[in-house]
Design a protein around this motif. Structure first.
Motif, PDB file in Angstrom:
ATOM      1  N   ALA A   1      46.525  46.349  41.114  1.00  8.53           N
ATOM      2  CA  ALA A   1      45.968  45.174  41.363  1.00  8.53           C
ATOM      3  C   ALA A   1      46.884  44.230  42.332  1.00  8.53           C
ATOM      4  O   ALA A   1      46.434  43.371  43.203  1.00  8.53           O
ATOM      5  N   ALA A   2      48.117  44.675  42.660  1.00 14.04           N
ATOM      6  CA  ALA A   2      48.970  44.096  43.624  1.00 14.04           C
ATOM      7  C   ALA A   2      48.506  44.276  45.166  1.00 14.04           C
ATOM      8  O   ALA A   2      48.874  43.770  46.056  1.00 14.04           O
ATOM      9  N   VAL A   3      47.654  45.552  45.255  1.00 17.88           N
ATOM     10  CA  VAL A   3      47.225  45.750  46.615  1.00 17.88           C
ATOM     11  C   VAL A   3      45.400  45.743  46.505  1.00 17.88           C
ATOM     12  O   VAL A   3      44.921  46.825  46.848  1.00 17.88           O
ATOM     13  N   PRO A   4      44.796  44.834  46.223  1.00 15.03           N
ATOM     14  CA  PRO A   4      43.478  44.935  45.980  1.00 15.03           C
ATOM     15  C   PRO A   4      42.669  45.288  47.322  1.00 15.03           C
ATOM     16  O   PRO A   4      41.596  45.887  46.997  1.00 15.03           O
ATOM     17  N   GLU A   5      43.175  44.992  48.370  1.00 13.67           N
ATOM     18  CA  GLU A   5      42.654  45.431  49.634  1.00 13.67           C
ATOM     19  C   GLU A   5      42.452  47.009  49.991  1.00 13.67           C
ATOM     20  O   GLU A   5      41.884  47.587  50.490  1.00 13.67           O
ATOM     21  N   ALA A   6      43.293  47.702  49.018  1.00 19.52           N
ATOM     22  CA  ALA A   6      43.388  49.067  49.001  1.00 19.52           C
ATOM     23  C   ALA A   6      42.116  49.727  48.305  1.00 19.52           C
ATOM     24  O   ALA A   6      41.989  50.958  48.568  1.00 19.52           O
ATOM     25  N   VAL A   7      41.837  48.883  47.465  1.00 18.72           N
ATOM     26  CA  VAL A   7      40.422  49.467  46.596  1.00 18.72           C
ATOM     27  C   VAL A   7      39.147  49.356  47.473  1.00 18.72           C
ATOM     28  O   VAL A   7      38.848  48.357  47.756  1.00 18.72           O
ATOM     29  N   GLU A   8      38.442  50.482  47.716  1.00 21.74           N
ATOM     30  CA  GLU A   8      37.398  50.579  48.422  1.00 21.74           C
ATOM     31  C   GLU A   8      36.258  50.170  47.498  1.00 21.74           C
ATOM     32  O   GLU A   8      36.072  50.651  46.409  1.00 21.74           O
ATOM     33  N   ILE A   9      35.361  49.358  48.141  1.00 20.25           N
ATOM     34  CA  ILE A   9      34.201  48.886  47.360  1.00 20.25           C
ATOM     35  C   ILE A   9      33.103  49.400  48.359  1.00 20.25           C
ATOM     36  O   ILE A   9      32.788  49.518  49.557  1.00 20.25           O
TER      37      ILE A   9
END
Length: 77
Positions: free
Chosen positions: A29-37
């Protein structure tokens, strides 16, 4: 990083495993931009947001949802 086997993790008490999951989740959660959608999911989320913004009163409040879940009226017979 120290390698930990699944077997070692499963030997931990439940509370420690829960804490481990919390730590892992917080790190994600600390790096939401790392989670690809996926493009499909992004389009669906954008459509739902647009629908909500167009008519915010059409849904249910969290209190209504909780009440509905608590009174078991959602269960089908």
């Amino acid at each position: 990083m120290k390698n930990i086997s699944i077997a070692d993790i499963l030997k931990l008490p439940v509370q420690e495993r829960i804490r481990l999951v919390e730590l892992i989740w917080d790190s994600v959660a600390a790096v939401p931009e790392a989670v690809e959608i996926s493009p499909e999911l992004k389009a669906e989320l954008e459509a739902r947001l647009a629908e909500f913004e167009e008519n915010p009163e059409a849904g249910f409040s969290w209190e209504q949802v909780k009440s509905h879940l608590n009174d078991d009226s959602w269960r089908s017979v």
